[in-house]
Enzyme design. Sequence first.
Site, PDB file in Angstrom:
ATOM      1  N   ASP A   1       0.837  -1.202   0.000  1.00  0.00           N
ATOM      2  CA  ASP A   1       0.000   0.000   0.000  1.00  0.00           C
ATOM      3  C   ASP A   1       0.868   1.246   0.000  1.00  0.00           C
ATOM      4  O   ASP A   1       1.538   1.544   0.989  1.00  0.00           O
ATOM      5  CB  ASP A   1      -0.907   0.005   1.240  1.00  0.00           C
TER       6      ASP A   1
ATOM      7  N   TYR B   1       3.112   9.732  -0.739  1.00  0.00           N
ATOM      8  CA  TYR B   1       4.164   9.192   0.139  1.00  0.00           C
ATOM      9  C   TYR B   1       5.560   9.405  -0.435  1.00  0.00           C
ATOM     10  O   TYR B   1       6.557   9.232   0.278  1.00  0.00           O
ATOM     11  CB  TYR B   1       3.971   7.687   0.405  1.00  0.00           C
TER      12      TYR B   1
ATOM     13  N   LYS C   1      -2.521   5.692  -4.529  1.00  0.00           N
ATOM     14  CA  LYS C   1      -3.620   6.628  -4.265  1.00  0.00           C
ATOM     15  C   LYS C   1      -3.428   7.937  -5.021  1.00  0.00           C
ATOM     16  O   LYS C   1      -2.296   8.414  -5.181  1.00  0.00           O
ATOM     17  CB  LYS C   1      -3.728   6.921  -2.759  1.00  0.00           C
TER      18      LYS C   1
ATOM     19  N   HIS D   1      -7.433   9.535  -2.421  1.00  0.00           N
ATOM     20  CA  HIS D   1      -6.760   9.581  -1.113  1.00  0.00           C
ATOM     21  C   HIS D   1      -7.527  10.408  -0.079  1.00  0.00           C
ATOM     22  O   HIS D   1      -7.521  10.096   1.111  1.00  0.00           O
ATOM     23  CB  HIS D   1      -5.360  10.165  -1.308  1.00  0.00           C
TER      24      HIS D   1
HETATM   25  P1  NAP Z   1       0.522   1.839  11.934  1.00  0.00           P
HETATM   26  O1  NAP Z   1       0.682   0.669  11.043  1.00  0.00           O
HETATM   27  O2  NAP Z   1      -0.655   1.958  12.812  1.00  0.00           O
HETATM   28  O3  NAP Z   1       1.784   1.937  12.921  1.00  0.00           O
HETATM   29  C1  NAP Z   1       3.083   1.957  12.480  1.00  0.00           C
HETATM   30  C2  NAP Z   1       3.959   2.122  13.730  1.00  0.00           C
HETATM   31  O4  NAP Z   1       3.922   0.935  14.520  1.00  0.00           O
HETATM   32  C3  NAP Z   1       5.384   2.389  13.390  1.00  0.00           C
HETATM   33  O5  NAP Z   1       5.873   3.320  14.339  1.00  0.00           O
HETATM   34  C4  NAP Z   1       6.061   1.032  13.596  1.00  0.00           C
HETATM   35  O6  NAP Z   1       7.399   1.216  13.980  1.00  0.00           O
HETATM   36  C5  NAP Z   1       5.236   0.452  14.730  1.00  0.00           C
HETATM   37  N1  NAP Z   1       5.166  -1.014  14.685  1.00  0.00           N
HETATM   38  C6  NAP Z   1       4.902  -1.804  13.617  1.00  0.00           C
HETATM   39  N2  NAP Z   1       4.843  -3.101  13.971  1.00  0.00           N
HETATM   40  C7  NAP Z   1       5.109  -3.141  15.301  1.00  0.00           C
HETATM   41  C8  NAP Z   1       5.190  -4.200  16.236  1.00  0.00           C
HETATM   42  N3  NAP Z   1       4.994  -5.469  15.874  1.00  0.00           N
HETATM   43  N4  NAP Z   1       5.478  -3.889  17.521  1.00  0.00           N
HETATM   44  C9  NAP Z   1       5.669  -2.598  17.912  1.00  0.00           C
HETATM   45  N5  NAP Z   1       5.594  -1.546  17.057  1.00  0.00           N
HETATM   46  C10 NAP Z   1       5.301  -1.824  15.758  1.00  0.00           C
HETATM   47  O7  NAP Z   1       0.654   3.224  11.127  1.00  0.00           O
HETATM   48  P2  NAP Z   1       0.516   3.756   9.650  1.00  0.00           P
HETATM   49  O8  NAP Z   1       1.772   3.504   8.921  1.00  0.00           O
HETATM   50  O9  NAP Z   1       0.033   5.164   9.759  1.00  0.00           O
HETATM   51  O10 NAP Z   1      -0.660   2.919   8.979  1.00  0.00           O
HETATM   52  C11 NAP Z   1      -0.448   1.763   8.211  1.00  0.00           C
HETATM   53  C12 NAP Z   1      -0.565   2.043   6.714  1.00  0.00           C
HETATM   54  O11 NAP Z   1      -1.845   2.601   6.397  1.00  0.00           O
HETATM   55  C13 NAP Z   1       0.414   3.116   6.193  1.00  0.00           C
HETATM   56  O12 NAP Z   1       1.730   2.660   6.076  1.00  0.00           O
HETATM   57  C14 NAP Z   1      -0.235   3.490   4.884  1.00  0.00           C
HETATM   58  O13 NAP Z   1       0.047   2.526   3.881  1.00  0.00           O
HETATM   59  C15 NAP Z   1      -1.718   3.479   5.275  1.00  0.00           C
HETATM   60  N6  NAP Z   1      -2.205   4.828   5.676  1.00  0.00           N
HETATM   61  C16 NAP Z   1      -3.161   5.405   4.891  1.00  0.00           C
HETATM   62  C17 NAP Z   1      -3.670   6.648   5.219  1.00  0.00           C
HETATM   63  C18 NAP Z   1      -4.722   7.268   4.350  1.00  0.00           C
HETATM   64  O14 NAP Z   1      -5.009   8.462   4.486  1.00  0.00           O
HETATM   65  N7  NAP Z   1      -5.329   6.518   3.444  1.00  0.00           N
HETATM   66  C19 NAP Z   1      -3.216   7.337   6.358  1.00  0.00           C
HETATM   67  C20 NAP Z   1      -2.226   6.735   7.148  1.00  0.00           C
HETATM   68  C21 NAP Z   1      -1.748   5.478   6.801  1.00  0.00           C
HETATM   69  P3  NAP Z   1       8.640   0.660  13.096  1.00  0.00           P
HETATM   70  O15 NAP Z   1       8.406   1.054  11.674  1.00  0.00           O
HETATM   71  O16 NAP Z   1       9.835   1.310  13.729  1.00  0.00           O
HETATM   72  O17 NAP Z   1       8.622  -0.839  13.308  1.00  0.00           O
END
Ligand code: NAP
Length: 283
Positions: A43, A48, A73, A107
């Site tokens: 994704d 990004y 997106k 997006h």
């Molecule tokens: P998330 O997946 O909720 O959290 C990522 C955080 O969690 C990072 O700090 C990561 O640190 C940590 N983490 C990951 N696995 C872990 C584990 N097993 N134990 C402890 N910590 C852990 O946040 P997100 O990246 O915002 O959301 C996920 C995806 O959703 C994004 O990458 C993106 O593709 C998508 N997204 C879309 C939108 C939208 O507007 N459509 C907005 C935000 C995100 P490390 O990397 O240091 O491991």
Amino acid sequence: MEYVTLNNGVVMPILGFGVYQIPPEDTERAVTEALAAGYRLLDTAAAYGNEEAVGRAIKTSGIPRADLFVTTKLWVQDAPARDNTRRAFETSLARLGLDHVDLYLIHQPYGDVHGQWHAMESLNREGLAKAIGVANFHPDRLVDPIVNNEITPAVNQIETHPFFQRTADQDLMRERGVQIQSWGGFAEGRNDLFTTPVLRDIGLAHGKSVAQVVLRWLIQRGVVAIPKSVRAERMAENIDIFDFELTDDQMAAVATLDTGSSLFFDHRDPAMVERLGGHRLDA
Ligand code: NAP
């Protein structure tokens, strides 16, 4: 891996890998490691700034294209949205080095959404985007393109995690045939998610981490999840969720954590509409 079938028959893995906030210079390595760990759904987004690096990792992986599910997106476009949307899509496709994407999402729910959607319907009919959908659409915004256009969004990617569970929104999406996908499934660690006692206790009962409990809880609800991590050991941990199940009582315990509010921001906040809706990406 488990799969969901979208409203147009396209099959999508229920768990994928998100690359938001992974710097472009680190993305090829991270995606390469994620593919090696077994992820097949990637994704990304034009916003990004790392589509090219995702594309390089795909190319060097040698994994057959048909085995991958790639989402990107569309950022908010100026009018005329039809022309600009196609141009933005072609730019994303070229950056990814692909001849089609599996899912193309609007997006943000801003700008000429209907113009953007019409252009995306054409991309879908031409087979360039196997499925099309939206992100960050609250129910009122989601129903509008459904009732005013031919193709119903296949996916709505929205903030969904234990502190903001979106169950009513999910019910509406189910009724309308729209697959819910979670972003921020870990709430990016906010609100001390990784040390929340309810989640920790469920993990202890299964010999699983809080991260695994959260992802298992999401997919048991039928929510597609795309956790992000830059660390190979966490990528492996986050995909190791298909050998246990939360009981009804454990699902009910997680339900008590819902605050009903975003931990990030509300897309209906006029200040955010102005900030995000008025922002344009560099070409
Ligand atoms: P998330 O997946 O909720 O959290 C990522 C955080 O969690 C990072 O700090 C990561 O640190 C940590 N983490 C990951 N696995 C872990 C584990 N097993 N134990 C402890 N910590 C852990 O946040 P997100 O990246 O915002 O959301 C996920 C995806 O959703 C994004 O990458 C993106 O593709 C998508 N997204 C879309 C939108 C939208 O507007 N459509 C907005 C935000 C995100 P490390 O990397 O240091 O491991």
